[in-house]
Structure formats: structure tokens, C-alpha cells
Design a protein around this motif. Structure first.
Motif, PDB file in Angstrom:
ATOM      1  N   ALA A 335       0.893  -1.365   0.045  1.00 20.90           N
ATOM      2  CA  ALA A 335      -0.114  -0.034   0.000  1.00 20.90           C
ATOM      3  C   ALA A 335       0.954   1.305  -0.139  1.00 20.90           C
ATOM      4  O   ALA A 335       0.642   2.294  -0.727  1.00 20.90           O
ATOM      5  N   SER A 336       1.759   1.193   0.879  1.00 27.73           N
ATOM      6  CA  SER A 336       2.684   2.454   0.820  1.00 27.73           C
ATOM      7  C   SER A 336       3.564   2.567  -0.454  1.00 27.73           C
ATOM      8  O   SER A 336       3.731   3.559  -1.120  1.00 27.73           O
ATOM      9  N   ARG A 337       4.078   1.520  -1.166  1.00 28.87           N
ATOM     10  CA  ARG A 337       4.603   1.565  -2.465  1.00 28.87           C
ATOM     11  C   ARG A 337       3.651   1.685  -3.487  1.00 28.87           C
ATOM     12  O   ARG A 337       4.042   2.667  -4.471  1.00 28.87           O
ATOM     13  N   ASP A 338       2.352   1.354  -3.441  1.00 28.43           N
ATOM     14  CA  ASP A 338       1.162   2.047  -4.339  1.00 28.43           C
ATOM     15  C   ASP A 338       0.945   3.432  -4.346  1.00 28.43           C
ATOM     16  O   ASP A 338       0.870   4.119  -5.500  1.00 28.43           O
ATOM     17  N   ASP A 339       1.014   3.957  -2.996  1.00 28.88           N
ATOM     18  CA  ASP A 339       0.914   5.213  -2.841  1.00 28.88           C
ATOM     19  C   ASP A 339       2.167   6.195  -3.625  1.00 28.88           C
ATOM     20  O   ASP A 339       1.801   7.271  -4.285  1.00 28.88           O
ATOM     21  N   GLN A 340       3.288   5.510  -3.439  1.00 22.53           N
ATOM     22  CA  GLN A 340       4.447   6.339  -3.976  1.00 22.53           C
ATOM     23  C   GLN A 340       4.515   6.113  -5.501  1.00 22.53           C
ATOM     24  O   GLN A 340       4.603   7.189  -6.217  1.00 22.53           O
ATOM     25  N   ARG A 341       3.984   5.164  -6.198  1.00 20.82           N
ATOM     26  CA  ARG A 341       3.815   4.970  -7.500  1.00 20.82           C
ATOM     27  C   ARG A 341       2.746   5.863  -8.110  1.00 20.82           C
ATOM     28  O   ARG A 341       2.847   6.421  -9.013  1.00 20.82           O
ATOM     29  N   CYS A 342       1.488   6.002  -7.242  1.00 20.74           N
ATOM     30  CA  CYS A 342       0.533   6.801  -7.955  1.00 20.74           C
ATOM     31  C   CYS A 342       0.848   8.143  -7.875  1.00 20.74           C
ATOM     32  O   CYS A 342       0.643   9.063  -8.697  1.00 20.74           O
ATOM     33  N   ARG A 343       1.893   8.600  -6.812  1.00 20.31           N
ATOM     34  CA  ARG A 343       2.159  10.025  -6.503  1.00 20.31           C
ATOM     35  C   ARG A 343       2.801  10.202  -7.937  1.00 20.31           C
ATOM     36  O   ARG A 343       2.756  11.459  -8.586  1.00 20.31           O
ATOM     37  N   LYS A 344       3.671   9.570  -8.149  1.00 17.73           N
ATOM     38  CA  LYS A 344       4.591   9.625  -9.432  1.00 17.73           C
ATOM     39  C   LYS A 344       3.758   9.947 -10.643  1.00 17.73           C
ATOM     40  O   LYS A 344       3.875  10.774 -11.601  1.00 17.73           O
ATOM     41  N   LYS A 345       2.632   8.736 -10.830  1.00 21.64           N
ATOM     42  CA  LYS A 345       1.820   8.736 -12.107  1.00 21.64           C
ATOM     43  C   LYS A 345       0.910   9.997 -12.036  1.00 21.64           C
ATOM     44  O   LYS A 345       0.775  10.505 -13.080  1.00 21.64           O
ATOM     45  N   TYR A 346       0.160  10.338 -11.164  1.00 26.82           N
ATOM     46  CA  TYR A 346      -0.772  11.538 -11.383  1.00 26.82           C
ATOM     47  C   TYR A 346      -0.012  12.729 -10.750  1.00 26.82           C
ATOM     48  O   TYR A 346      -0.863  13.966 -10.960  1.00 26.82           O
ATOM     49  N   GLY A 347       1.192  12.919 -10.045  1.00 22.31           N
ATOM     50  CA  GLY A 347       1.578  14.378  -9.914  1.00 22.31           C
ATOM     51  C   GLY A 347       1.202  14.617  -8.269  1.00 22.31           C
ATOM     52  O   GLY A 347       0.171  14.150  -7.979  1.00 22.31           O
ATOM     53  N   ASP A 348       2.018  15.176  -7.758  1.00 20.08           N
ATOM     54  CA  ASP A 348       1.820  15.619  -6.447  1.00 20.08           C
ATOM     55  C   ASP A 348       0.574  16.377  -5.993  1.00 20.08           C
ATOM     56  O   ASP A 348      -0.474  16.073  -5.026  1.00 20.08           O
ATOM     57  N   LYS A 349       0.301  17.436  -7.139  1.00 18.67           N
ATOM     58  CA  LYS A 349      -1.167  18.126  -6.879  1.00 18.67           C
ATOM     59  C   LYS A 349      -2.288  17.160  -6.944  1.00 18.67           C
ATOM     60  O   LYS A 349      -3.245  17.222  -5.879  1.00 18.67           O
ATOM     61  N   THR A 350      -2.343  16.581  -8.014  1.00 16.08           N
ATOM     62  CA  THR A 350      -3.569  15.753  -7.936  1.00 16.08           C
ATOM     63  C   THR A 350      -3.600  14.685  -6.992  1.00 16.08           C
ATOM     64  O   THR A 350      -4.738  14.293  -6.295  1.00 16.08           O
TER      65      THR A 350
END
Length: 367
Positions: A335-350
Motif C-alpha cells: 500500500a505504501s509503495r502503491d501510494d508512491q507509485r500513484c504520486r509519481k503517476k498522477y503528480g503531487d497536486k492531483t
């Protein structure tokens, strides 16, 4: 681990040459029959993001649901041989997994001769994403001997308890019902797996072959051995009630959260979740249903589901709790890794906007 003088463990026979030969015949017959059924039974057409599949899992499961009780009722069926030859099955199926993975490794000449190939990694992960054999997609097919094998092991444990102790305990009844519903809900929406990372992206090699044939049927059924032997420490009504509530809560969260995301991916925003129109953040991040509450509640539901299965054994041993505990560690990290991957994918703001809406990672109000 101490084996009681009267225990289902005593049914297990040590491996012998004759036993291994006999078990090889059992397993190959089982495997070939499932393969032929997958090839020739009426199928359901289902699409993934990359190809179309013919699925027969639900029909196979329903056929077994009818035939196995008939076999028991007419005294024409006994599954105790699975328990008696448990070690031999483990040895034979491991050898089969090694050899079949070698076949997968050798069958693609174009990949085999590729420059700079790492042969060990190729063997482990596989060289082909979607190997076909006589019109059957092997990666999808291997779910059948895996999950149906788990069901057969579980039933053999129930038969062993009945034979040894003369009755089913409430814990065994719950254990069987829990696993039956788990497999039924899998097969009802069998097309869900076609959209998972394993099917879409993974190659098919030893890692998945061994996981299907060994990891699932042998490890996931380990709690059943302790459920079968727990006749001296009956589960209290409070324990049973909590186990039932935990299971059906976890099962619902696990399946429904996965199906919510799957339906949006497959059908778009026209679907409804909990009777309401789907909400998407910037057209990409799901804000409806469980995904508007927490970012990985599907993992939470999965952990609760396996914990409820372990609870069917009571406190007879810590061993049944290894699976849900290990899943808690692994899925928390994922779950932690998924969050990091999603942050990179969608960008910090989104991603920050999404986290403000779905505030919790796995446990509402806590984590």
C-alpha cells in the motif's frame, strides 16, 4: 509442532516409490481432465485490455459443486487419498512445476536466442506473456488446478475430521463455507482477474506456475489441518459470532472494492456505485464507493477474510495465523509503495487532492 496421538496428521503416509507413481497418475489425470474441460466445455467470452479469453471456471466449479456431494451421498467418492498422500502430492507437483516451467522456457525459440538474455531470470519469470497450448491460454488455465485443488484439499480435511472424530465441528463448517464462498465469488466475476497485473503484464514462468500449483493449494489450506483437529477446544458462541461478522465484512470489502474499480475500468463512468453516479477526480481517480473512503481498503478486506479463516481453528496453534499476519505486513508495504507509485503517476497536486478525499490508507480513522 506436536502431533496428537489421535490426529488427522496421522493419516499422512510417508512417500514411497509406489506411492509417488500412484500420485503422479492421480495428478496428471486431474490436470489433463481440467485442461480438456477448459478446452471443450461451453465457455464465457471475456475481454481484457489486450485480448479476448474463453472462460470455463464458473461452469467447472458448479459441476464440481453438484458432482462431489452426489459422489459422497452415493458412497462413490472419498477424498481421503489426498490427505494420505499429501507429502507425495507435494513432491510430485513440485517436480511437475519445475518440468513444466522448463517446457515454457524451451518452447520459444525466438526469445531463447535473444541477445543478453539471463537464462535463470527467464526461467523464473518466463519468456512469454500469453503462452497458448491447443487453443488454451496457459496462464489463465493454471488458475483452475490451483483454486480447485485448494477446494479439494479443504474437502479432504473435512472428510478426515468426520472419519476420525465422527462429526463436523462448527469451526470446520465455517471453514468450508468461507472457502466455498470465496471461490464462488471469484468465479462469478472470473473476468476480474483478466484485468490484474498478473494476467496483463507478467510473463508466465516458474514463479507463477509454482505459485498456482504449490503456494495456493498447500499454503492456503494449512489452517484446515488445525481446524480438523480442534475438537477438544470448541469455539465459543462469542468467538463464532465475531468470526462470522469478521468474515462477511472482510469478504464484502475485499470483493466489492475490487469490483467497483474493475467496473469503472471496464465500462467507464456510466456505471453506478451504491446506487449513485460515479465520481472521478480529473477523470482518472475514483472517488466513489470504498475508493472515496480509503486508498487500499481492498487490502484491508483481504486481510480480514484470511484472518477469519484462521480464527476457525481457535487458539489450537499459531500456525494458521501466519498467513493473515504475513499478508498484513506484505500488503501494508505494498500500500505504501502503491501510494508512491500513484504520486509519481498522477503528480503531487492531483494525488494530494485525492488523499484529502480518501484520507485513510487501509484502516479508517487509524491508518
Amino acid at each position: 509442532m506436536t502431533i496428537k496421538s489421535e490426529s488427522v496428521w496421522n493419516y499422512v503416509e510417508p512417500p514411497s516409490i509406489d506411492g509417488l507413481i500412484k500420485v503422479t497418475g492421480y495428478f496428471l489425470s486431474y490436470f489433463i481432465c481440467l485442461f480438456l474441460a477448459s478446452r471443450f466445455l461451453p465457455s464465457i467470452t471475456a475481454k481484457s485490455p489486450k485480448k479476448t479469453y474463453q472462460l470455463t471456471g464458473l461452469l467447472l466449479y458448479l459441476i464440481l459443486t453438484v458432482l462431489i456431494p452426489i459422489g459422497y451421498y452415493t458412497n462413490n467418492l472419498s477424498l481421503l487419498f489426498i490427505i494420505r498422500n499429501y507429502i507425495s502430492f507435494f513432491i510430485v507437483i513440485n517436480i511437475f512445476a519445475i518440468l513444466f516451467s522448463l517446457y515454457l522456457f524451451k518452447r520459444s525459440e525466438a526469445v531463447r536466442t535473444a541477445p543478453n538474455a539471463n537464462r535463470l531470470i527467464d526461467y523464473w519469470h518466463g519468456r512469454e506473456k500469453d503462452p497458448m497450448l491447443f487453443g488454451v491460454d496457459l496462464k489463465v488455465f493454471f488458475y483452475q488446478p490451483s483454486l480447485l485443488g485448494l477446494a479439494l484439499v479443504n474437502l479432504s480435511l473435512a472428510e478426515a475430521q468426520l472419519t476420525l472424530y465422527g462429526a463436523f465441528t462448527p469451526g470446520m463448517i465455517c471453514y468450508q463455507v468461507f472457502w466455498y464462498l470465496y471461490l464462488l465469488t471469484h468465479y462469478i466475476r472470473e473476468d476480474f482477474m483478466l484485468w490484474t497485473f498478473d494476467i496483463i503484464e507478467d510473463h508466465f514462468g516458474f514463479m507463477l506456475v509454482w505459485g498456482d500449483l504449490i503456494y495456493v493449494p498447500f499454503l492456503y489450506s494449512i489452517a484446515g489441518w488445525f481446524v480438523a483437529d480442534n475438537v477438544q477446544q470448541p469455539l465459543s458462541m462469542t468467538w463464532m459470532a465475531c468470526t462470522l461478522i469478521l468474515h462477511f465484512t472482510g469478504h464484502y470489502i475485499f470483493r466489492e472494492s475490487n469490483w467497483q474499480k474493475f467496473d469503472v475500468r471496464k465500462y467507464g463512468s456510466d456505471v453506478k456505485i451504491w446506487g449513485k453516479k460515479v465520481q472521478l477526480l480529473e477523470g482518472r481517480l475514483l472517488l466513489s464507493g470504498f475508493w472515496g473512503i480509503g486508498r487500499h481498503l481492498n487490502y484491508t478486506g483481504e486481510i480480514l477474510l484470511y484472518l477469519s479463516i484462521a480464527l476457525c481453528s481457535g487458539t489450537i496453534s499459531y500456525v494458521p495465523y501466519i498467513l493473515p499476519f504475513s499478508l498484513f505486513i506484505l500488503l501494508s508495504q505494498r500500500a505504501s509503495r502503491d501510494d508512491q507509485r500513484c504520486r509519481k503517476k498522477y503528480g503531487d497536486k492531483t494525488w494530494n487532492r485525492y488523499c484529502q478525499h480518501a484520507k485513510f490508507r487501509m484502516i479508517p480513522f487509524i491508518y
